[in-house]
Write an enzyme that holds these catalytic residues in place. Structure first.
Site, short mmCIF file in Angstrom:
data_model
loop_
_atom_site.label_atom_id
_atom_site.label_comp_id
_atom_site.label_asym_id
_atom_site.label_seq_id
_atom_site.Cartn_x
_atom_site.Cartn_y
_atom_site.Cartn_z
N SER A 1 -14.72 18.71 -48.16
CA SER A 1 -13.39 19.03 -47.64
C SER A 1 -12.31 18.90 -48.70
O SER A 1 -11.14 19.14 -48.44
CB SER A 1 -13.07 18.10 -46.48
OG SER A 1 -12.97 16.77 -46.97
N THR B 1 -9.40 15.21 -45.68
CA THR B 1 -8.49 15.18 -46.82
C THR B 1 -8.67 13.84 -47.48
O THR B 1 -8.86 12.84 -46.78
CB THR B 1 -7.02 15.24 -46.32
OG1 THR B 1 -6.79 16.51 -45.73
CG2 THR B 1 -6.03 15.02 -47.44
N THR C 1 -6.80 18.37 -50.62
CA THR C 1 -7.68 18.93 -49.60
C THR C 1 -7.88 20.42 -49.82
O THR C 1 -7.06 21.07 -50.48
CB THR C 1 -7.07 18.71 -48.18
OG1 THR C 1 -7.99 19.15 -47.18
CG2 THR C 1 -5.77 19.48 -48.01
N ARG D 1 -2.33 29.84 -44.74
CA ARG D 1 -2.08 28.62 -43.96
C ARG D 1 -1.97 27.40 -44.89
O ARG D 1 -2.79 27.20 -45.77
CB ARG D 1 -3.23 28.41 -42.97
CG ARG D 1 -3.10 27.16 -42.10
CD ARG D 1 -3.88 25.98 -42.64
NE ARG D 1 -3.94 24.86 -41.69
CZ ARG D 1 -4.34 23.64 -41.99
NH1 ARG D 1 -4.74 23.36 -43.21
NH2 ARG D 1 -4.36 22.69 -41.08
N VAL D 2 -0.95 26.61 -44.67
CA VAL D 2 -0.78 25.36 -45.40
C VAL D 2 -0.81 24.23 -44.38
O VAL D 2 -0.15 24.32 -43.34
CB VAL D 2 0.56 25.36 -46.17
CG1 VAL D 2 0.86 23.99 -46.74
CG2 VAL D 2 0.53 26.41 -47.28
N GLY D 3 -1.55 23.19 -44.67
CA GLY D 3 -1.63 22.06 -43.74
C GLY D 3 -0.58 21.01 -44.02
O GLY D 3 0.42 21.25 -44.70
N ASP D 4 -0.82 19.82 -43.50
CA ASP D 4 0.13 18.72 -43.64
C ASP D 4 0.05 18.05 -45.02
O ASP D 4 1.02 17.43 -45.46
CB ASP D 4 -0.15 17.66 -42.56
CG ASP D 4 -1.59 17.13 -42.59
OD1 ASP D 4 -2.49 17.88 -43.03
OD2 ASP D 4 -1.80 15.98 -42.18
N THR E 1 -4.74 12.16 -42.29
CA THR E 1 -5.80 13.17 -42.33
C THR E 1 -6.05 13.65 -40.92
O THR E 1 -5.81 12.92 -39.96
CB THR E 1 -7.09 12.59 -42.95
OG1 THR E 1 -8.10 13.60 -42.95
CG2 THR E 1 -7.61 11.38 -42.19
N GLY E 2 -6.51 14.89 -40.79
CA GLY E 2 -6.78 15.42 -39.46
C GLY E 2 -6.19 16.80 -39.28
O GLY E 2 -6.00 17.53 -40.25
N ASP E 3 -5.91 17.13 -38.03
CA ASP E 3 -5.41 18.46 -37.68
C ASP E 3 -3.96 18.62 -38.16
O ASP E 3 -3.01 18.34 -37.44
CB ASP E 3 -5.52 18.65 -36.17
CG ASP E 3 -5.09 20.04 -35.74
OD1 ASP E 3 -4.56 20.79 -36.58
OD2 ASP E 3 -5.29 20.37 -34.56
N GLY E 4 -3.85 19.08 -39.39
CA GLY E 4 -2.55 19.15 -40.04
C GLY E 4 -1.56 20.05 -39.35
O GLY E 4 -0.34 19.83 -39.42
#
Ligand code: ASP
Length: 339
Positions: free
Chosen positions: A67, A199, A217, A227-230, A250-253
């Site tokens: 990941s 992450t 990550t 798409r960009v996460g947190d 970490t997780g569903d950003g």
């Protein structure tokens, strides 16, 4: 053997005095080599920023659980792109990159953004060009593993899928998609299993009170390109302030970044909350709106106390993270029961 190991571990854990809690390295998931690398940097006189950068870079090179770094989380086009961030808790300087293409060492580029520009966040192709100009090597981030994940996804009619309110039906068919004139109710599906993202989020504190935090990550498998996460978002993926502490998530950003959980946790610690309580409140705030979101957070205050919290979700009831301090060498695997 097991009993004596347990007694030893408990003795070590409960004999910690305040002064022996620093320096401290703590990171999400059982990414032990990353912790050991960061710890080694601190012991050899490196700064907390060096520790976070080198620790996360180790994960990028080893790909950790797939990941982090190259060859993981291919997007809808099969490409791996990287998000990373680093924050200096003394100066509040931040460098971050998002949707970075072709460069393996994302946290290195994030640090270059911090140290060689007045900006905070560079994204996409332009971030890659910046990296190349700063001397980072451009390489293909695709591997046999990421190609395989991508071709399985195509074979499975592009499931799981993060599109909504489009046709053809994204729950059954691949694109290209067009927007639907009428919107369905916004119910968020549990899209992917807990293994489709992770992450490394890392916090380092030294004995002189310097604090830094960082993340790296490859985001979310099968994400919509762009798409960009947190993780590269300040206060979401991580936050550090040497007058209060640091946190990393970490997780569903896509959900977590709406609540700036790392910022919230640091502010709670500033107000006197202990790290576990601060972490729990940050998770609770998200849970109120998204009861089964997948996510966890680690927190540390300036005295070296630390804690974590995670949301109990389908397939996720325990969160593992790593810690090193003077009494926890080699890195110690902590387990947090989710609530
Ligand atoms: N937070 C990361 C993202 O959404 C992935 C993860 O930590 O699981 O990009």
């Amino acid at each position: 053997m097991f009993a004596s190991l347990l007694i030893f571990t408990l003795t070590v854990r409960f004999s910690l005095g305040q002064t022996s809690r620093l320096p401290l390295v703590i990171n999400t998931w059982p990414f032990k080599n990353a912790t050991a690398t960061a710890w080694g940097v601190l012991l050899s006189g490196g700064s907390v920023l060096d520790a976070v950068e080198k620790g996360c870079a180790r994960c990028e090179m080893e790909q950790c659980d797939g990941s982090v770094g190259y060859g993981g989380s291919p997007d809808e086009h099969g490409e791996t792109t990287l998000d990373a961030m680093i924050m200096n808790g003394d100066t509040m300087d931040v460098g971050a990159v998002a949707d970075l293409r072709r460069i393996k060492n994302a946290i290195g580029v994030a640090r270059a953004v911090m140290e060689h520009t007045e900006h905070t966040l560079l994204v996409g192709e332009s971030a890659s060009v910046f990296a190349e100009n700063m001397g980072f090597i451009a390489e293909d981030l695709t591997t046999n593993r990421s190609l395989n994940i991508f071709s399985q996804w195509l074979k499975g009619n592009c499931q799981p899928n993060y599109r909504k309110n489009v046709f053809p039906d994204p729950k059954k068919s691949c694109g290209p998609y067009k927007p639907m004139a009428t919107m369905k109710q916004n119910t968020r599906a549990q899209h992917a299993n807990v293994h489709s993202h992770d992450t490394i989020g890392m916090i380092a504190l030294d004995q002189d009170g310097h604090v830094a935090a960082g993340t790296s990550t490859n985001g979310l498998t099968h994400k919509v390109p762009g798409r960009v996460g947190d993780s590269p978002i300040v206060g979401a993926g991580a936050y550090a302030d040497s007058s209060a502490g640091a946190a990393a998530a970490t997780g569903d950003g896509d959900v977590m970044m709406r609540f700036l959980p790392s910022y919230l946790a640091v502010e709670l610690m500033r107000a006197g909350a202990d790290p576990s309580a601060a972490c729990k409140t940050a998770i609770s705030r998200i849970k109120r709106h998204y009861s089964d979101f997948f996510g966890a957070i680690i927190c540390a205050n300036t005295t070296g106390h630390y804690g974590a919290a995670c949301n109990k979700a389908p397939g996720f009831s325990q969160f593992h993270y790593m810690v090193s301090n003077p009494k926890l060498v080699p890195p110690f695997l902590e387990t947090e029961n989710c609530f």
